[in-house]
Design a protein around this motif. Structure first.
Motif, PDB file in Angstrom:
ATOM      1  N   GLY A 134     -25.076  26.028  62.761  1.00  0.00           N
ATOM      2  CA  GLY A 134     -25.638  24.694  62.545  1.00  0.00           C
ATOM      3  C   GLY A 134     -25.482  24.254  61.100  1.00  0.00           C
ATOM      4  N   GLU A 135     -25.383  22.940  60.895  1.00  0.00           N
ATOM      5  CA  GLU A 135     -25.346  22.401  59.527  1.00  0.00           C
ATOM      6  C   GLU A 135     -26.764  22.440  58.979  1.00  0.00           C
ATOM      7  OE1 GLU A 135     -23.773  18.383  59.180  1.00  0.00           O
ATOM      8  OE2 GLU A 135     -24.831  18.156  57.260  1.00  0.00           O
ATOM      9  N   PRO A 136     -26.981  23.094  57.834  1.00  0.00           N
ATOM     10  CA  PRO A 136     -28.348  23.217  57.320  1.00  0.00           C
ATOM     11  C   PRO A 136     -29.000  21.854  57.105  1.00  0.00           C
ATOM     12  CG  PRO A 136     -26.877  24.693  56.147  1.00  0.00           C
ATOM     13  CD  PRO A 136     -26.006  23.808  56.994  1.00  0.00           C
ATOM     14  N   LEU A 137     -30.277  21.800  57.417  1.00  0.00           N
ATOM     15  CA  LEU A 137     -31.037  20.556  57.296  1.00  0.00           C
ATOM     16  C   LEU A 137     -32.426  20.912  56.799  1.00  0.00           C
ATOM     17  CD1 LEU A 137     -31.362  17.431  58.071  1.00  0.00           C
ATOM     18  CD2 LEU A 137     -32.335  18.282  60.218  1.00  0.00           C
ATOM     19  N   LEU A 138     -32.880  20.208  55.781  1.00  0.00           N
ATOM     20  CA  LEU A 138     -34.257  20.388  55.345  1.00  0.00           C
ATOM     21  C   LEU A 138     -35.072  19.223  55.903  1.00  0.00           C
ATOM     22  CD1 LEU A 138     -36.034  22.246  53.502  1.00  0.00           C
ATOM     23  CD2 LEU A 138     -35.887  20.384  51.823  1.00  0.00           C
ATOM     24  N   VAL A 139     -36.212  19.565  56.513  1.00  0.00           N
ATOM     25  CA  VAL A 139     -37.073  18.536  57.098  1.00  0.00           C
ATOM     26  C   VAL A 139     -38.379  18.501  56.303  1.00  0.00           C
ATOM     27  CG1 VAL A 139     -38.187  17.719  59.199  1.00  0.00           C
ATOM     28  CG2 VAL A 139     -36.053  19.033  59.357  1.00  0.00           C
ATOM     29  N   CYS A 140     -38.647  17.378  55.662  1.00  0.00           N
ATOM     30  CA  CYS A 140     -39.856  17.225  54.836  1.00  0.00           C
ATOM     31  C   CYS A 140     -40.617  16.001  55.306  1.00  0.00           C
ATOM     32  CB  CYS A 140     -39.480  17.009  53.371  1.00  0.00           C
ATOM     33  SG  CYS A 140     -38.734  18.447  52.627  1.00  0.00           S
ATOM     34  N   CYS A 141     -41.759  16.205  55.936  1.00  0.00           N
ATOM     35  CA  CYS A 141     -42.469  15.076  56.529  1.00  0.00           C
ATOM     36  C   CYS A 141     -43.938  15.103  56.127  1.00  0.00           C
ATOM     37  CB  CYS A 141     -42.366  15.136  58.049  1.00  0.00           C
ATOM     38  SG  CYS A 141     -40.666  15.035  58.654  1.00  0.00           S
ATOM     39  N   THR A 142     -44.628  14.033  56.459  1.00  0.00           N
ATOM     40  CA  THR A 142     -46.079  13.997  56.277  1.00  0.00           C
ATOM     41  C   THR A 142     -46.735  13.395  57.516  1.00  0.00           C
ATOM     42  OG1 THR A 142     -46.110  11.763  55.346  1.00  0.00           O
ATOM     43  CG2 THR A 142     -45.864  13.586  53.781  1.00  0.00           C
ATOM     44  N   ALA A 143     -48.003  13.704  57.668  1.00  0.00           N
ATOM     45  CA  ALA A 143     -48.822  13.070  58.707  1.00  0.00           C
ATOM     46  C   ALA A 143     -49.973  12.380  57.999  1.00  0.00           C
ATOM     47  CB  ALA A 143     -49.335  14.115  59.684  1.00  0.00           C
ATOM     48  N   LYS A 144     -50.066  11.047  58.188  1.00  0.00           N
ATOM     49  CA  LYS A 144     -51.120  10.282  57.516  1.00  0.00           C
ATOM     50  C   LYS A 144     -51.820   9.374  58.516  1.00  0.00           C
ATOM     51  CE  LYS A 144     -48.954  10.527  53.011  1.00  0.00           C
ATOM     52  NZ  LYS A 144     -48.188   9.869  51.945  1.00  0.00           N
TER      53      LYS A 144
END
Lengths: 331, 331
Positions: A134-144
Motif C-alpha cells: 500500500g502507498e503510505p498514508l498518514l491520517v490525522c483527524c479530530t472529533a469536535k
C-alpha cells in the motif's frame, strides 16, 4: 390503509381486494403498537408491490429463491443481506432517517458489510495496515462538537481494504484483524494513525447480489474510501466514510454512499509535520475535522422529522411517538 | 414515481427525498422493461416503507437478521421463505393475480411449502397414505371444463399430512414419498384414491416464521385440508385444496387459504358405492367436481385485469403487456 383494533372477523374468501386489510387486522392482535404499525406498512407495501406489478407466480418464485441464496451465502464475514440493502439504497436511507444531521454536523455514509467487532484498540500513531504494497498514508483527524469544542474519549472505529481492494475478512485464512483499528480521541479531540491510501474496489459480486447487479447492468464498484465510526455515551453514533478524489466511481458508487462533504483530497506532509509524526516528508496525508452531535440533539431532530413526515404522509391520521418511533395514535 | 430512461446523473449527496428516484434511475439502464418496472415498484415500496415507519437502524438490522435466519433454515424440504410469504398473505395474493378465475371455475388456494416433485404416478384406486392410524377416506373427484365436459389426461398432484398432522418431508428419515401421489384423469374426467381423513395441524413453527407468528400473537394452525394441483398442456395450472368441516381453524387459517367454495363436508359411502370401490360401507367420502379453465381463458382475463388495474393505479401512465405482464409504455 388504517385498520382499528378489534375482533378479527372470519378469514375466508380472501381476494386481491380484501386480503391486505384482513392480513393487517390479524397482525394487529399483539400489544406492541410499534410492531403493529411496522407490519401494517410492510404488508401494505408488499401487497401493493404485487398488485402494481401483477407479480407472476414465476417471478414470485424467482424472488424467493433469490432470497434463499442471499441467506445461504450469509455468514459472520459475508453479510449479503446488508449488501442487498446497500445496493437497493435502503442502508443510506435508514441512516438518513435514524441519524438526521443538524447544521454543521458531519454527514453519515453507509456502514457496509465489512465492519467487525474484533479490531484492536491502539494508541494514536500506530499503523493499522500490515500490507507492504500500500502507498503510505498518514491520517490525522479530530472529533469536535458543533461549537468547535474537542470531544475527548470517543471510540473511533476505522477500517479500510488492503492495496488490492479486499478487506481482511474477505480472505479465508484471516488470523487477525488487519486494515482496521479502534482509537480513542485525545483531550484535544485528535486521533491519528498510519494507514495505506484507499483504493476503489468492487463489492463482493460472486454471489446473488453480484448476479442482481449484472442483471440490472450495474457495476459493483465503490470509489476509494476509508470508513469511520464514532461512539461515545451521550453522543449520536456516527457512521461515515471519507472519499478520496480523483476516482472514476465517485459519481456512481454501487451503494450510494458518497456525499460531497465527505470527499476529501489528500495532502502531503510538510517537513515540519514529517518531523512531528516521524513519517517521511511528502507522505500522503488525510485530514478531516469530524463534527459530532449529542444524542439529545439527534433525538429532538428525529422526533420532529418523524412527526412531521408521518402527519404529511397520512393527513387524517393522528400519530404519537413510542421510544422515539412513530405509531398511529388510536386513543 | 415514474422515471424516464436516460443518462444517469451523478449519484452523490443522496438524501431521504432524492434517493428513491436516483436508485430507480440507476436500475433502469438494463434492456429488460419488465425487470425495470418490477425494480421501480420494489424500490419505491421498500423506501416508502422505511420513510413511513421512520425505520430505525436497530429495526433494519433485526429485519435483515430475521431474513438471514429464514434463508439459513431453508432447504429442499423446508421452504421457510414460502412459509413467510404464506403468513404475510403474499402467496394467496399472487395466486389470485396470476390465476384469475372466470365464472364457474374452481377457486385457487395456497401451494404451501410441502409440495414435492417425487410423488409416484399411480392408477386410480390405490392408497396414497401408508399411515395405519388415519381414518380411512375415499376420494372420488372429477376434472371438467366450464361447460361440464370431462377433461381427460390431467396430471393431478395430491398431498396431505399423516394422522399426526405431519407431511412426509417433515420426518428426517424419509425414505420415500408418503401421503402424496400423482394421478391421471380418466376419459370421464374422474380420478379416485384411498387416503386418510385430513387433520388440522400447525405449520412448522420451530423456526423464524414461528417466532414471528408468536411475536404477532398469531396461532400457526391450518384447518384440515387436502392439496390438489392440476396440470395439462393448454389448461391453466390449478393449485387448490379442499377444506373439511367442521374445523375450529376454518375461519382463522394461518396462511389465509380457505375459500367458502372449497369447504367440502365429507359424506359416507353407501352400500352400492362400497361395492363399486371395494371399500367398507360407511367409509368417509370426499367428492368434488373441479372445474378447469383453458390457458387462453386465463390469459385473456389476466391481461384484461392487468391493464385495467395498472391504468387505475397510475392514471397518467400508459401501459402495455410484455409476455402478458404489464410494463409502462414509454414510446
Amino acid at each position: 390503509m388504517s385498520i382499528p383494533k378489534g375482533d378479527v372477523p372470519p378469514m375466508a374468501d380472501l381476494s386481491i381486494d380484501n386480503i391486505t386489510a384482513k392480513t393487517i387486522l390479524i397482525n394487529s392482535q399483539n400489544p406492541d403498537e410499534r410492531l403493529t404499525y411496522v407490519f401494517e406498512r410492510l404488508v401494505t407495501h408488499l401487497h401493493d408491490f404485487a398488485r402494481e406489478t401483477r407479480l407472476s407466480t414465476r417471478e414470485w418464485s424467482a424472488g424467493l429463491n433469490f432470497l434463499v441464496e442471499v441467506g445461504k451465502i450469509s455468514s459472520d464475514v459475508r453479510k449479503e443481506f446488508i449488501l442487498l440493502s446497500d445496493v437497493l439504497g435502503l442502508c443510506l436511507l435508514v441512516d438518513a432517517l435514524d441519524h438526521p444531521k443538524p447544521d454543521k454536523a458531519t454527514e453519515g455514509s453507509v456502514l457496509g458489510p465489512f465492519h467487525t467487532h474484533d479490531a484492536v484498540v491502539q494508541p494514536s500513531g500506530e499503523p493499522i495496515s500490515a500490507d507492504p504494497n500500500g502507498e503510505p498514508l498518514l491520517v490525522c483527524c479530530t472529533a469536535k462538537d458543533r461549537e468547535g469544542n474537542p470531544v475527548e474519549g470517543v471510540k473511533v472505529d476505522v477500517w479500510e481494504t488492503d492495496s488490492s481492494g479486499h478487506y481482511d475478512v474477505q480472505y479465508q485464512q484471516r488470523s487477525n484483524p488487519d486494515g482496521r483499528a479502534v482509537l480513542l480521541t485525545d483531550a484535544d479531540g485528535s486521533f491519528w494513525f498510519k494507514a495505506i491510501r484507499p483504493v476503489s474496489y468492487p463489492i463482493p459480486h460472486d454471489g446473488p447480489v453480484g448476479k442482481l447487479l449484472e442483471l440490472l447492468h450495474r457495476h459493483p464498484w465503490r470509489p476509494a474510501h476509508m470508513h469511520f465510526m464514532f461512539e461515545k455515551p451521550g453522543w449520536d453514533h456516527l457512521i461515515t466514510a471519507l472519499y478520496i478524489p480523483p476516482d472514476q466511481y465517485l459519481s456512481s458508487d454501487a451503494v450510494f454512499g458518497v456525499k460531497t462533504s465527505l470527499v476529501t483530497p489528500l495532502g502531503k506532509l510538510t517537513a515540519e509535520q514529517a518531523r512531528k509524526y516521524d513519517v517521511p516528508e511528502g507522505t500522503a496525508l488525510l485530514t478531516y475535522d469530524f463534527v459530532l452531535v449529542t444524542e439529545q440533539e439527534t433525538e429532538a431532530l428525529r422526533d420532529k422529522n418523524a412527526l412531521e413526515a408521518v402527519s404529511k404522509l397520512f393527513p387524517g391520521r393522528k400519530c404519537k411517538l413510542v421510544d422515539h418511533l412513530p405509531v398511529p395514535d388510536l386513543d
